[in-house]
Design a protein around this motif. Structure first.
Motif: not given
Length: 120
Positions: A80, A82, A85-86
């Motif tokens: 997870e 991605r 990072k968001q």
């Protein structure tokens, strides 16, 4: 003659102030709740070691604050990055910083993703 000299000195002072390097604005450290894709996260922004950015020429240091991200309900896992990072970017920007998305993140275990040096 005196007035011209004073005006010249004032003008030089004004111009030198314009050329002075600006001080970068850093994010405020702290714990920041954010939401991504309808899920709640808690990001902690704090001083830490430099991060790295991988380039064709090799690893390059990234200097800034460390952002550690946890999900409020179910712990994050290795796959997870991605969404972590968001959440890190939202938290950093919400604290007045600039998130460097090229900084390498790592799964630190115990449901935490870390982005060293990514928030300046």
């Amino acid at each position: 003659m005196r007035a011209a000299g004073i005006i010249g000195m004032v003008g030089a002072g004004v111009l030198s102030a314009c050329a002075a390097p600006s001080v970068p604005v850093a994010a405020a450290p702290g714990r920041v709740p954010v939401a991504v894709e309808g899920k709640a996260f808690l990001a902690e922004i704090a001083p830490g070691p430099d991060g790295v950015r991988f380039t064709p020429a090799g690893a390059v240091p990234v200097r800034g604050m460390r952002v550690a991200v946890r999900r409020a309900a179910v712990p994050l896992d290795y796959s997870e990055g991605r969404v972590a990072k968001q959440a890190a970017a939202l938290a950093c920007e919400g604290q007045g910083g600039r998130f460097d998305g090229s900084a390498h993140g790592k799964f630190a275990g115990a449901g935490v993703w870390e982005f060293a040096g990514a928030c300046a």
